[in-house]
Design an enzyme around this catalytic site. Sequence first.
Site, PDB file in Angstrom:
ATOM      1  N   GLY A  44     -21.709 -29.011 -13.296  1.00  0.00           N
ATOM      2  CA  GLY A  44     -20.928 -30.486 -12.687  1.00  0.00           C
ATOM      3  C   GLY A  44     -19.297 -30.059 -12.538  1.00  0.00           C
ATOM      4  CG  ASP A 103     -22.167 -41.336 -20.450  1.00  0.00           C
ATOM      5  OD1 ASP A 103     -21.458 -42.374 -20.809  1.00  0.00           O
ATOM      6  OD2 ASP A 103     -23.305 -41.218 -20.250  1.00  0.00           O
ATOM      7  CB  VAL A 153     -19.985 -41.748 -10.835  1.00  0.00           C
ATOM      8  CG1 VAL A 153     -19.471 -43.284 -10.810  1.00  0.00           C
ATOM      9  CG2 VAL A 153     -19.547 -41.097 -11.960  1.00  0.00           C
ATOM     10  CG  ASP A 159     -27.098 -33.693 -11.203  1.00  0.00           C
ATOM     11  OD1 ASP A 159     -26.196 -34.034 -12.162  1.00  0.00           O
ATOM     12  OD2 ASP A 159     -28.194 -33.782 -11.075  1.00  0.00           O
TER      13      ASP A 159
HETATM   14  P1  IMP Z   1     -22.322 -36.730 -22.406  1.00  0.00           P
HETATM   15  O1  IMP Z   1     -22.997 -35.848 -23.323  1.00  0.00           O
HETATM   16  O2  IMP Z   1     -23.186 -37.972 -22.600  1.00  0.00           O
HETATM   17  O3  IMP Z   1     -21.193 -37.181 -22.662  1.00  0.00           O
HETATM   18  O4  IMP Z   1     -22.944 -36.381 -21.035  1.00  0.00           O
HETATM   19  C1  IMP Z   1     -21.957 -35.586 -20.383  1.00  0.00           C
HETATM   20  C2  IMP Z   1     -22.978 -34.896 -18.948  1.00  0.00           C
HETATM   21  O5  IMP Z   1     -23.893 -35.849 -18.606  1.00  0.00           O
HETATM   22  C3  IMP Z   1     -21.868 -34.591 -18.012  1.00  0.00           C
HETATM   23  O6  IMP Z   1     -21.329 -33.358 -18.119  1.00  0.00           O
HETATM   24  C4  IMP Z   1     -22.723 -35.083 -16.758  1.00  0.00           C
HETATM   25  O7  IMP Z   1     -23.284 -33.816 -16.475  1.00  0.00           O
HETATM   26  C5  IMP Z   1     -23.781 -36.065 -17.017  1.00  0.00           C
HETATM   27  N1  IMP Z   1     -23.220 -37.318 -16.819  1.00  0.00           N
HETATM   28  C6  IMP Z   1     -22.731 -38.374 -17.778  1.00  0.00           C
HETATM   29  N2  IMP Z   1     -22.385 -39.163 -16.974  1.00  0.00           N
HETATM   30  C7  IMP Z   1     -22.813 -39.020 -15.730  1.00  0.00           C
HETATM   31  C8  IMP Z   1     -22.635 -39.850 -14.411  1.00  0.00           C
HETATM   32  O8  IMP Z   1     -22.271 -40.953 -14.315  1.00  0.00           O
HETATM   33  N3  IMP Z   1     -23.048 -39.264 -13.227  1.00  0.00           N
HETATM   34  C9  IMP Z   1     -23.791 -37.774 -13.426  1.00  0.00           C
HETATM   35  N4  IMP Z   1     -23.883 -37.135 -14.678  1.00  0.00           N
HETATM   36  C10 IMP Z   1     -23.181 -37.657 -15.746  1.00  0.00           C
END
Ligand code: IMP
Length: 182
Positions: A44, A103, A153, A159
Amino acid sequence: MLDKDIESVLISEKEIEEIVQNLGTKITNDYQDKFPIILGLLKGCVPFMAQLLKHLEMHIEIAFMNVSSYHGGMESSGEVKIDMDLGTPVKDRHVLIAEDIVDSGRTIQSVVKLLKYRGAKSVKVVTLMDKPAGRVIDFVPEYIGKTIPKAFVVGYGLDYEEKYRNLPYVGTLKPKIYLTEE
Ligand code: IMP
């Protein structure tokens, strides 16, 4: 062709350029003479990191890691797996991790912990987007491009089932895309 699947544009191409330019200025000021490693989290980070590098006016080294948590769907699995480790030693180096979005915070927190364990001098995070409403742990990135609401998003690196990473902006998908693909 991809535009037809997009419900609404959340961050336009022009706004992304302004955001990235501002981040570049701040990071340039903070990291002068520190020769940091800019560590991109694949896949990403690619468009964001490529654009950010153009706005960094100091010597940097680049490196990549591939860690996964989402496995292509729309909800975090809660697990973080290292699929490809970085090849550069981080001991006594300043590391700035470049992320597309934070996220739940799990992915980034586990990478930060690992780099500190390996002896990095400092570990900070620059993210294009922050989704604080999705947070399950306490984590605040040092550099945030834009804070967004809790929506899924796509585009500009992000993606849905490996698609839409090549959109030049960030937007939300029309529900029919994910409802029909279940
Ligand atoms: P976290 O570990 O939940 O913070 O997730 C982070 C990763 O999840 C990011 O690097 C993205 O690859 C994926 N991600 C989180 N939110 C989204 C979104 O809204 N769309 C697409 N990928 C997401």
